[in-house]
Design a protein around this motif. Sequence first.
Motif, short mmCIF file in Angstrom:
data_model
loop_
_atom_site.label_atom_id
_atom_site.label_comp_id
_atom_site.label_asym_id
_atom_site.label_seq_id
_atom_site.Cartn_x
_atom_site.Cartn_y
_atom_site.Cartn_z
N ALA A 187 -3.34 15.17 -5.29
CA ALA A 187 -3.69 13.87 -4.62
C ALA A 187 -4.95 13.50 -5.33
O ALA A 187 -5.37 11.96 -5.24
CB ALA A 187 -4.17 14.07 -3.16
N ALA A 188 -5.60 14.32 -5.83
CA ALA A 188 -6.97 13.85 -6.60
C ALA A 188 -6.95 13.56 -8.02
O ALA A 188 -8.18 13.44 -8.81
CB ALA A 188 -8.05 14.77 -6.32
N ASP A 189 -5.80 13.69 -8.32
CA ASP A 189 -5.27 13.44 -10.16
C ASP A 189 -4.32 12.88 -10.18
O ASP A 189 -3.31 13.32 -10.87
CB ASP A 189 -5.76 14.75 -10.55
CG ASP A 189 -5.79 14.57 -12.10
OD1 ASP A 189 -5.87 13.70 -12.74
OD2 ASP A 189 -5.20 15.72 -12.89
N ASP A 190 -3.97 11.72 -9.42
CA ASP A 190 -2.42 10.88 -9.46
C ASP A 190 -2.55 10.25 -10.94
O ASP A 190 -3.37 9.40 -11.31
CB ASP A 190 -2.71 10.15 -8.30
CG ASP A 190 -1.49 9.15 -8.35
OD1 ASP A 190 -0.56 9.54 -9.15
OD2 ASP A 190 -1.31 8.28 -7.52
N PHE A 191 -1.64 10.45 -11.66
CA PHE A 191 -1.46 9.88 -13.11
C PHE A 191 -1.47 8.50 -12.92
O PHE A 191 -1.66 7.55 -13.83
CB PHE A 191 -0.39 10.35 -13.77
CG PHE A 191 0.88 9.39 -14.04
CD1 PHE A 191 1.12 8.78 -15.19
CD2 PHE A 191 1.82 9.18 -13.05
CE1 PHE A 191 2.11 7.94 -15.23
CE2 PHE A 191 2.79 8.32 -13.13
CZ PHE A 191 3.14 7.66 -14.32
N ALA A 192 -0.82 7.96 -11.86
CA ALA A 192 -0.84 6.38 -11.33
C ALA A 192 -1.92 5.74 -10.83
O ALA A 192 -1.81 4.54 -10.77
CB ALA A 192 0.77 6.22 -10.66
N THR A 210 0.66 -1.17 0.09
CA THR A 210 0.00 0.14 -0.04
C THR A 210 0.89 1.29 -0.06
O THR A 210 2.20 1.21 -0.20
CB THR A 210 -1.01 0.07 1.15
OG1 THR A 210 -1.84 0.96 1.04
CG2 THR A 210 -0.17 0.18 2.66
N GLN A 211 0.32 2.59 0.17
CA GLN A 211 0.86 3.68 0.11
C GLN A 211 0.01 4.77 0.28
O GLN A 211 -1.13 4.54 0.27
CB GLN A 211 1.57 4.28 -1.40
CG GLN A 211 0.69 4.37 -2.31
CD GLN A 211 1.36 4.62 -3.58
OE1 GLN A 211 1.55 5.88 -3.87
NE2 GLN A 211 1.51 3.63 -4.64
N ILE A 212 0.64 5.81 1.22
CA ILE A 212 -0.32 6.86 1.52
C ILE A 212 -0.02 8.14 0.59
O ILE A 212 1.17 8.37 0.31
CB ILE A 212 -0.14 7.20 3.08
CG1 ILE A 212 1.25 7.57 3.27
CG2 ILE A 212 -0.79 6.29 3.98
CD1 ILE A 212 1.42 8.65 4.17
N ASN A 213 -1.07 8.76 0.15
CA ASN A 213 -0.82 10.19 -0.63
C ASN A 213 -1.09 11.09 0.18
O ASN A 213 -1.97 10.98 0.96
CB ASN A 213 -1.50 9.98 -1.86
CG ASN A 213 -0.74 9.14 -2.83
OD1 ASN A 213 -0.09 8.35 -2.91
ND2 ASN A 213 -1.74 9.09 -4.06
N PHE A 214 -0.29 12.23 0.39
CA PHE A 214 -0.54 13.41 1.08
C PHE A 214 -1.82 14.12 0.70
O PHE A 214 -1.99 14.60 -0.56
CB PHE A 214 0.59 14.19 1.11
CG PHE A 214 1.70 13.70 1.85
CD1 PHE A 214 1.74 12.55 2.22
CD2 PHE A 214 2.90 14.63 1.83
CE1 PHE A 214 3.03 12.01 2.76
CE2 PHE A 214 4.08 14.01 2.60
CZ PHE A 214 4.11 12.90 3.02
N GLY A 215 -2.89 13.87 1.73
CA GLY A 215 -4.23 14.62 1.25
C GLY A 215 -4.26 16.03 0.85
O GLY A 215 -5.19 16.54 0.18
N ASP A 216 -3.44 16.75 1.06
CA ASP A 216 -3.13 18.08 0.75
C ASP A 216 -2.26 18.40 -0.44
O ASP A 216 -2.12 19.66 -0.73
CB ASP A 216 -2.76 18.99 1.89
CG ASP A 216 -1.15 18.55 2.53
OD1 ASP A 216 -0.71 17.73 1.88
OD2 ASP A 216 -0.85 19.29 3.35
N ASP A 217 -1.91 17.56 -0.98
CA ASP A 217 -1.25 17.57 -2.22
C ASP A 217 -1.92 18.15 -3.48
O ASP A 217 -3.07 17.32 -3.37
CB ASP A 217 -0.19 16.52 -2.53
CG ASP A 217 0.75 16.66 -3.84
OD1 ASP A 217 0.32 16.58 -4.87
OD2 ASP A 217 1.79 16.60 -3.68
N PRO A 218 -1.68 18.99 -4.29
CA PRO A 218 -2.79 19.14 -5.37
C PRO A 218 -2.90 18.13 -6.46
O PRO A 218 -3.70 18.12 -7.08
CB PRO A 218 -1.91 20.55 -6.11
CG PRO A 218 -0.66 20.41 -5.70
CD PRO A 218 -0.64 19.85 -4.39
#
Length: 297
Positions: free
Chosen positions: A246-251, A236-244
């Motif tokens: 985060a809602a549009d990760d190319f992967a 698994t992995q965590i994405n930082f929720g405040d990163d621009p």
Amino acid sequence: MDVSFVGTPPIQDLLDRVAGVSSPEGDPRLKAIVRDLIESIMTVIVRHDIGEDEVWGAVSYLQKSAGEFGLLMPGTGIEHFLDLLMDAKDAEAGRTGGTPRTIEGPLYVENAPLVDNDANLTSDPDDTDTLYMTGRVRGPDGEAVENVILHVWHADSKGFYSHFDPTHEQTPFNNRRRIRLGADGRYAFHSKMPNGYSVPPGGASDTLMKALGRHGNRPAHVHFFVEAPGYRQLTTQINFGDDPFAADDFAFGTREGLLPVPNRQGDTAHIAFDFELQRADEKADETFSTRERLVVA
């Protein structure tokens, strides 16, 4: 041309010959898979009236992109599809709960240093904030999981991973550790804040993303493998929720439940995150997939 052309006797005979259907030698499962795969490609060629130049252009692209297949797998959604497929199989089998799985990505390196809890992941100077992560590894009934090995890896503040850094400036295993947890299942580590990254400019992944009208950016994130005797191995992995991004990760690595927002205070950021493991039904559930990974002594 109608796609029914693929169903005509000459094409079906060609497919049988390509897959070695009439030969008693070879792997029957592989024969069936190859036949279906080639038939699907032929159908796409006919359906979209793909010309000879386009076919050979695609071949040329694939030949040049061999070094980026690890990025193309998540970028085309195939790696995320495998997660969704495994989720669906779990649901069919009545397996529920646990921290969501998500993509491994292509940047894990085996044999990272094995260290005790409260570890520092960062070996190199990095003029950025310090990230602190803490939490617990629990089982499905809330029990503390014993004998956990927590694999952690992430990028530096430039978005580069050790062993894959184009500047070759990072020391081996910078921001990579395997952490040996205690009987209470608690973990703690700190490191220099990672940044998101973009696929290599002008490379195969970048070329495809631009042709599709997409970008090749990932949000800041931290990768994990969680392994413990008697429990299913978790990737698994965590994405930082405040990163621009985060809602549009190319992967397509962003999943609900894996988006903590760092508590930023001055030159530090804190994330509290617990992992929940599922119990293993058999020994094979405890092991990693057999995908090829970089091995460094």
